[in-house]
Design a protein around this motif. Sequence first.
Motif, PDB file in Angstrom:
ATOM      1  N   ALA A 162      -7.294   1.670   4.081  1.00 21.06           N
ATOM      2  CA  ALA A 162      -7.037   1.501   2.642  1.00 21.06           C
ATOM      3  C   ALA A 162      -8.300   1.714   1.811  1.00 21.06           C
ATOM      4  CB  ALA A 162      -6.469   0.114   2.372  1.00 21.06           C
ATOM      5  N   LEU A 169       0.837  -1.204   0.000  1.00 17.11           N
ATOM      6  CA  LEU A 169       0.000   0.000   0.000  1.00 17.11           C
ATOM      7  C   LEU A 169       0.868   1.249   0.000  1.00 17.11           C
ATOM      8  CD1 LEU A 169      -2.430  -1.270   2.757  1.00 17.11           C
ATOM      9  CD2 LEU A 169      -2.988  -1.022   0.352  1.00 17.11           C
ATOM     10  N   GLY A 174       0.486  -5.360   3.964  1.00 14.74           N
ATOM     11  CA  GLY A 174       0.380  -4.005   4.509  1.00 14.74           C
ATOM     12  C   GLY A 174      -0.882  -3.783   5.317  1.00 14.74           C
ATOM     13  N   ASN A 175      -1.641  -4.852   5.566  1.00 16.94           N
ATOM     14  CA  ASN A 175      -2.870  -4.733   6.358  1.00 16.94           C
ATOM     15  C   ASN A 175      -2.703  -5.540   7.630  1.00 16.94           C
ATOM     16  OD1 ASN A 175      -3.577  -4.641   3.318  1.00 16.94           O
ATOM     17  ND2 ASN A 175      -5.302  -3.642   4.279  1.00 16.94           N
ATOM     18  N   ARG A 210       3.979   1.371  -0.987  1.00 16.10           N
ATOM     19  CA  ARG A 210       4.752   1.433  -2.238  1.00 16.10           C
ATOM     20  C   ARG A 210       3.903   1.983  -3.382  1.00 16.10           C
ATOM     21  NH1 ARG A 210       6.820  -3.602  -0.331  1.00 16.10           N
ATOM     22  NH2 ARG A 210       5.568  -4.852  -1.765  1.00 16.10           N
ATOM     23  N   ASN A 211       2.569   1.819  -3.287  1.00 14.89           N
ATOM     24  CA  ASN A 211       1.704   2.426  -4.297  1.00 14.89           C
ATOM     25  C   ASN A 211       1.725   3.952  -4.195  1.00 14.89           C
ATOM     26  OD1 ASN A 211       0.875   0.036  -5.406  1.00 14.89           O
ATOM     27  ND2 ASN A 211      -0.995  -0.118  -4.192  1.00 14.89           N
ATOM     28  N   MET A 212       2.058   4.469  -3.027  1.00 17.27           N
ATOM     29  CA  MET A 212       2.039   5.921  -2.807  1.00 17.27           C
ATOM     30  C   MET A 212       3.445   6.507  -2.863  1.00 17.27           C
ATOM     31  SD  MET A 212      -0.486   5.936   0.481  1.00 17.27           S
ATOM     32  CE  MET A 212      -1.042   7.618   0.314  1.00 17.27           C
ATOM     33  N   ALA A 257       0.541  -9.519  -0.973  1.00 16.21           N
ATOM     34  CA  ALA A 257      -0.364  -8.414  -1.316  1.00 16.21           C
ATOM     35  C   ALA A 257      -1.040  -7.839  -0.073  1.00 16.21           C
ATOM     36  CB  ALA A 257      -1.410  -8.886  -2.315  1.00 16.21           C
ATOM     37  N   THR A 304      -8.046  -4.267  -0.597  1.00 10.71           N
ATOM     38  CA  THR A 304      -6.712  -4.657  -1.046  1.00 10.71           C
ATOM     39  C   THR A 304      -6.775  -5.996  -1.774  1.00 10.71           C
ATOM     40  OG1 THR A 304      -5.882  -3.548   0.936  1.00 10.71           O
ATOM     41  CG2 THR A 304      -4.305  -4.872  -0.296  1.00 10.71           C
ATOM     42  N   LEU A 327      -5.968   1.374  -7.532  1.00 16.18           N
ATOM     43  CA  LEU A 327      -4.847   0.906  -6.717  1.00 16.18           C
ATOM     44  C   LEU A 327      -5.132   1.143  -5.232  1.00 16.18           C
ATOM     45  CD1 LEU A 327      -1.407   2.020  -8.205  1.00 16.18           C
ATOM     46  CD2 LEU A 327      -2.351  -0.281  -8.059  1.00 16.18           C
ATOM     47  N   PRO A 328      -4.819   0.158  -4.379  1.00 17.11           N
ATOM     48  CA  PRO A 328      -5.036   0.393  -2.943  1.00 17.11           C
ATOM     49  C   PRO A 328      -3.996   1.355  -2.372  1.00 17.11           C
ATOM     50  CG  PRO A 328      -4.057  -1.771  -3.284  1.00 17.11           C
ATOM     51  CD  PRO A 328      -4.307  -1.188  -4.649  1.00 17.11           C
ATOM     52  N   ILE A 329      -4.469   2.376  -1.697  1.00 19.25           N
ATOM     53  CA  ILE A 329      -3.573   3.326  -1.040  1.00 19.25           C
ATOM     54  C   ILE A 329      -4.133   3.615   0.356  1.00 19.25           C
ATOM     55  CG2 ILE A 329      -2.868   4.437  -3.198  1.00 19.25           C
ATOM     56  CD1 ILE A 329      -4.806   6.756  -1.524  1.00 19.25           C
ATOM     57  N   LEU A 330      -3.366   4.320   1.158  1.00 19.90           N
ATOM     58  CA  LEU A 330      -3.807   4.646   2.510  1.00 19.90           C
ATOM     59  C   LEU A 330      -4.477   6.015   2.510  1.00 19.90           C
ATOM     60  CD1 LEU A 330      -0.631   3.416   4.369  1.00 19.90           C
ATOM     61  CD2 LEU A 330      -2.824   2.254   4.134  1.00 19.90           C
TER      62      LEU A 330
END
Lengths: 326, 182
Positions: B62, A107, B144-145, A109-111, B141, B122, B68-71
Motif C-alpha cells: 500500500a 484499499l 485490507g492489510n 475499494r479505493n481502486m 480501515a 493506511t 488515498l491508500p491504494i495497492l
Amino acid sequence: MMRLPKFEYRVPREISEAVKMMADAGPDGMFVAGGTDLYPNMKRRQQTPKTVISVTRLQEMRAIRGDAETGIVIGPSISLTDICNHPVINRDYPVVAEAARLISTPLLRNMGTIGGNLLLDTRCNYYDQNYEWRKGINFCMKKDGDICWVAPSSPKCWAVQSADLVPVMVALGARVKLVSTLGERMVTAEGLYNDDGINYLHKRPDELLTEIHLPPRNGMKAVYKKLRRRGAFDFPVLGVAATLDRAEDGTVRDARLILGGVAPAPIRVKEAEGILVGHKLDQERMAAAAEACYLKARPLDNTDFLMNWRKQMARPFVLRALEELR
Amino acid sequence: MIKIKPMAEDKKQKAHIRFVLNGETVEVAFAPHKTLLEVLREDLNLTGTKHGCELGECGTCAVLVDGLPILSCLALGLDMEGREVTTIEGMAEGGCLHPLQVTFADLGAAQCGYCSPGFLLTAKELLERNPAPTRDEIREALSGNLCRCTGYIKIYEAVELAAARMRGEEAEPAREIIHGYE
C-alpha cells in the motif's frame, strides 16, 4: 515475481474516443477501470489483452445524478469507496452502499469501480491460479484448455458469478447503457448476465458500460446478505439480494429474490417471489420462499467452503433477508 | 577493457513520466507495463514499499496516491503522471518520525516488519480523515492489510496511542500494554 505481460496502454478522455480505440484494437483489446480484477488476471495470464484502454479519465463516467423520485444514473467509473460515501446513494438506495461496503477491502475499494464490479470476471478454484498451476492440470476450458475440472462431463464452464453488486442491481431492476462504435443500447441488469462461466455477459467485448440506471424507488425496500469466510477480502460464496414493495396493509405488491455466488449468473428465484406476492409476510410464507431459493441454488465444488453447506445456507440467508425487510 | 552494452532496443520503448513523490517532483523512465510497485522499487530504488502477494490479497504494497491508500502492485506506473504519491520513505518529516512510526516501534506493533509500511500509510490516511477513530473504525480501515506476526491487537493499540498524541493529548501507553496483564 509475477509481472504483467507487455501490452499497449491507452487513456482516452471521451467515450467516443474510447470506443473508437476499442474498435481499432479489435478482439485483443480490453477496457480497464480500477484494474483490481484485470491486472491480477493478466499477471496469472488468465486474460492477455494486447491493448488495454483505461476508462478512469472519462469525466462523463464519473457523475451521479437524480434521486429516489426520478431514479438515479450512476457513472461506472466511480470508485467503490465513493459509492459507499455518496450522500444520495446512502439516502435513497442504501442497499447499494451497504453491498459496496462488503466488497473486498478499503484499499481495493479505493481502486475498484462500481462498473468493474458489475462486469467482474467469473471465478473458479481451477481458473484463478497462476499459469504454471493451470498448466499443471492441463488448463481448463475457460482459458487454454478444453475440460471443466469441477464438472468434467459438462459441456459448459461453471465459473461463479462473484460480484456483490450484481444480485443487488438485478433485484433493484437496474438497467445499463452499453456503447460501441455501432451505437448504443440499454440492457436490463437481469438481461446482462448469461449462465455460462466463459461468456458470462450479454455484452459484446467492444461495448463500453457507460451508465447504470436505477429506477425510482417508490417505497421499495431492499437488503443484501453476504456469506464469506473472512470479514474482509473474500468474494461472496453466497449473496442474497431481496427487494420488497408492500401495500399499506402489509400485503406484498412486488418482491424480488436474487441469489449470487452459486452459479455462473445471478439466479432470480421467481418461485419464491410468487410465494410472497399477494400475501402478508408471515413465518410460513418466508420459510416457503427460503425453501424455494434453497432448491434453486446450485453451487459446485469450485469456491471456498463445502458446496452442500453453501447450498444449505441459502435458507437461513434468505430468511434473514426477509426478516430484515419485514 | 570495459565493454559498453549497446543501447538496448527496449530503451526506446520506455515510458517517461513526472509525478510528485514524497513531496518532490521526480521524473522517471520505465518499461510501460510496469506496476507502480515495480517502478518505485526498481526504477526509483525506494525499497521501503514491500512486495507481497502481487494480486491485491495482502495490502503489503500500500502507498498513498493523492492521499488515498491504494495497492501499488495493481496500479500502473503510467497512471501516476501528475499524481502525488507518498511512500513509507516520505512519512517522517525533517528527520522526525511520524507519531505512528514512534508508537509502532514503542508498542511492538511490528515484529518482522514486512507489513508495517502498508499499515503505517493506511493508518496515516485514517487519522487524517478521522482524528479520533474507535477501535472498530481502526479495524475496518486496516482490514485490507494482513499481518502474520503480531495478531493486530498491538497495531490497533499503536494507532490509538498515535491518534491521541496527534490530537495533542499527552498520552502514554497503558501499563498493561507494555508489561502485560498481571
